[in-house]
Every structure is written in structure tokens, then in C-alpha cells.
Design a protein around this motif. Sequence first.
Motif, short mmCIF file in Angstrom:
data_model
loop_
_atom_site.label_atom_id
_atom_site.label_comp_id
_atom_site.label_asym_id
_atom_site.label_seq_id
_atom_site.Cartn_x
_atom_site.Cartn_y
_atom_site.Cartn_z
N SER A 346 0.84 -1.19 0.00
CA SER A 346 0.00 0.00 0.00
C SER A 346 0.88 1.25 0.00
O SER A 346 2.03 1.21 0.44
N LYS A 347 0.33 2.36 -0.45
CA LYS A 347 1.10 3.61 -0.46
C LYS A 347 1.08 4.31 0.90
O LYS A 347 1.66 5.38 1.06
N PHE A 348 0.42 3.65 1.89
CA PHE A 348 0.29 4.27 3.21
C PHE A 348 1.04 3.47 4.28
O PHE A 348 1.20 2.25 4.17
N PRO A 412 -6.13 14.72 3.94
CA PRO A 412 -5.41 14.02 2.87
C PRO A 412 -6.06 12.68 2.57
O PRO A 412 -6.91 12.20 3.31
N ASP A 413 -5.63 12.07 1.46
CA ASP A 413 -6.11 10.72 1.14
C ASP A 413 -5.78 9.80 2.29
O ASP A 413 -4.74 9.93 2.96
N CYS A 414 -6.66 8.83 2.52
CA CYS A 414 -6.48 7.91 3.64
C CYS A 414 -6.98 6.53 3.22
O CYS A 414 -7.88 6.40 2.39
N SER A 415 -6.41 5.49 3.80
CA SER A 415 -6.77 4.12 3.45
C SER A 415 -8.04 3.63 4.14
O SER A 415 -8.53 2.54 3.82
N TYR A 416 -8.58 4.38 5.06
CA TYR A 416 -9.74 3.95 5.84
C TYR A 416 -10.99 4.00 4.97
O TYR A 416 -11.49 5.08 4.62
#
Length: 520
Positions: A346-348, A412-416
Amino acid sequence: MNKILKYRLKPEIALDEKNLHSFVSPKIKDGASWKLLKRSIDARGRKVSVDVEIGLFQDTQDPWSITYQKPERDVSNARKVLIVGAGPAGLFAALRCLELGAQPILFERGKDVQERRRDLARINKEHVVNPDSNYCFGEGGAGTYSDGKLYTRSKKRGDVRRILEMLVAHGASEDILIDTHPHIGTNKLPKVIADIRDTIESRGGLIHFNSRVEDFILKNGEIKGIALANGEKHEGDGVILATGHSARDIFELLEKKKIKIESKPFALGVRVEHPQKLIDSIQYHCDNRGDYLPAAPYALTTQTRLNDVQRGVFSFCMCPGGFIVPSATAPGEVVVNGMSPSKRDSKFANSGIVVAIENSDLKEYHKYGNFSALTFQSEIEKRACEITGGQQKAPAQRLTDFLGDQLSQNLPDCSYQPGLQATRLSEVLPEPIYRRLQLGFKDFGKKSRGYVTSEAVVVGVESRTSSPVHIPRNKETWEHIQLKRLFPCGEGAGYAGGIMSAAIDGEKCAEKLIEQYINV
């Protein structure tokens, strides 16, 4: 003659099978064979290196080979051990029962790993929480779909190598025997869990899914069995209680039956997510980690002093290349946790950042007695849900806004997956916890330049770090201090803190039960 060689190598050599073979093979003399035994990344210097241990052996038999063998005896007609909960503690207790000749009968309130996926999808997409099937409840327990990390500091508790070998025998990669911080991954662990289930059932053990325990059968100071929500009753030679840190109804049942429990310290805070590239640059001291280094993890800790009281603030369950997931176990609460797939691609990067909570911090909750910590935990989870609209959206702030107690104008973008709602987290968290987290993040920013950034998002709440209840047991017999034949086990009882320590505890409880009540 067996021998171990140690090298400090560049990542492109140590972390590539072909390159490592090219490096090691010319150094091996007299027809000896070799095997990679240990691998550990060292990122403390300006240049990242990898420490490896190579085992040499002369004969054809590898002295470091896996010695664990799956149980072979059939226990269909053996004496019964009842196990409540099919997480790592319960599953490994069951495997140990097979080895020792007892029949394990497991009762899991949730579903098997395959069916469980549908309920996880509903939480993420529809915000619907099934109280019996979620990220905490179901076959494999909380760790199955929240990362599958296998690191433990509990070396003195039992044979860590044995547990790892058992996982390999059920389909995990042999890399977990090599890496200092082994990890299976949420995409691969369910298959391992299903293979363990197959071993248990093929040898005569039984697993009942969708089987929530609602009562205990007690007689003359002993537990004789359990009663299920569907009305069924089951009796056996003893009960291993391995229900995990979130089975609040079991804690309530114990209290109702006057079976001693105690409020227990735990930790609570938030989960912070950064771009993985940023964490890589901090940890590996480079702009790009390249093709060989994995997504970088981190571990941070500090001490905070507030009103002359010192408390630790620390990272918890750090998930490189991972995702933040919703871990509520009932409607009306918001809880977050982290997970990583096996490739950690993942990018996170996310991690819990939590504050140690002691019983002395909960004076206003002492009126709840044994449930003081649990009530405190529950109230914050409900507040997080209410403030974001009553579903599974999580309250969040940019990290820089969290430090300034400012409402973020955007996030910001988030994986949740269920989504975020900009919220001042000071409205969710008690002031002492919020202020300690502020102090902790500021210190982490000094230790890791670039860590404090507006690119990072703080998400609430990380509250299921461990059980808020302790179930006391006899230090010699491992059974409950008041109730014979009841063996409190794993995270839910306060005796473990992850997959490995829970598995070890499950094995030991099975051994103690069988030693005292079956092999007599």
C-alpha cells in the motif's frame, strides 16, 4: 561439522535469493551445504545494511530443519476439552489437545474465515457492524484480518520457534523462521487458519461456528460446561476461555456469576497514517528505497509529564504498506486498527499512537468497579461514533492541526474505507490523553525529522490495544483462582499481547488442564 557464519551485507545482496546465493556459494568449501537462518535489516546508519546468519552443515540432514509434525492420532472418542474462542489462543490450545490425546471442541461466536469476509465488506461499504462477525470476532481472532504480525518479546513464555514451525506446517512461508520481525499478511493468514481448522477436524476435534456462549454450567466450585445462545449445552473435563480482548458480554457473564475479574490498565489513543514514501525516507535516509528494501516500519516511544504524573506514549501495531480498518464490535461505536497485506505494498504507513492508562487515571470511573477501564474505553468509542454521525466514519485531523487543536479544512487521502470526517479530536478524547498525545507527537517529530507533517492524518480512536479486564488465575495450576477447571487464556484474560504470545498461552493452558484433569 555444523557452523554458523555471520555477514553484514547490502540489501541488494541479502534480500535477493539469486544474489545471496552468488555471494555465499563461493565461500563454502568441502562440499558443505548452507541455509539462510536469520535476516535482520539495520537502518540505524546512513546506509542501510542487512545482518544475515548462514548455517553450514556437512551431511545431508539439515540440523535447522522444521521438526514439528502435524498430530496424527484420532481423538474422536477421547475425553473432551471445551475451548471458547477460535483465535490464536483457542486454535493452538486445540492443536496441543490433539497432541496430548484429548478431544478439543471449539465454540466460536463468529463465522469461518471465508464467510467472515462478507461481514467485513459490509462494515467498510455499508457501515453495518455484525456484533458476532467483524474484525475482532470470527475464526482466527482479531489478528487474522488486522495484520498477522508474529513478533513477540515474550521469549520466556514458551517455544517461539515451535509456534512459527506450526504456522509453516499449515501453509505460512518459511520466511517467518528467518526474519527478525516475521509477518504473514492479511491476504495469506486466512488460508493458514483454514488449514489449522482442517487439521483439528481431520483428527477428531470439533469446531462450532456461530456459537456464542451465554452461560456457564457450574457445580460445587467447578465449571462443568457451557450453554450456547441457541440453547445447546455442552460438558467436558475443563473449559479454556480464550475469547479475546473485546468479548464484553463474557466479562459481564463472569461478573454476573460472581467469578472474579479485575479492571486492568491498557492503552488508548489514535492511529496516524503517513505516505509510505515519507516513512521510507525517514527510516532509510533516502529518497527512494529501491527494489530490494521492504516498506519501512518504525517504533517510537517517549515519556510525558502532565500535572506531575508521568505516562508513556508509544507506537503500537505499526503497519508499513498497510491500511486502517474499522474494528468496532457493536453498532454505535467507532474503533480503528491497522493491517498489512503480505507484500506491504500500500502507499500508506499507519500506526497506533497510544497513551498508557493506569487505574489511578480513572478515579471518576471507579464507581463502575471491575468495569471501570472498560466503561472508560466504551464511552470514548461511542463519543467517536456520535460526533461523526452515528455510522463508521472516523473522526480525523491532519497531524499539524491535531498539534494546534484546529479543525482541518480538508483531509489528505487515507486508506480507511468507511471514510473520515474532519473533527477536533480534543472533542473525542479526554483532555489528559489528548495533551499527552500532543506532547508525544512533538517529541517524535524531534526524533524523526519529517514525521510531523500536514501530509499525515490522525484518525480516532485506537482503543482495543489490550483487554481492559483481567481474569486472575492460579500461578501454579493456571486455572481461575476461585473456579476449578476454568482456564482463562490469551489476550482477553490479560495474559497475551498478540498472535504469538496468545498461541503460546493457549498451548500452556491446554497442557495444564490435561495434566490436572485428564492424565491423572
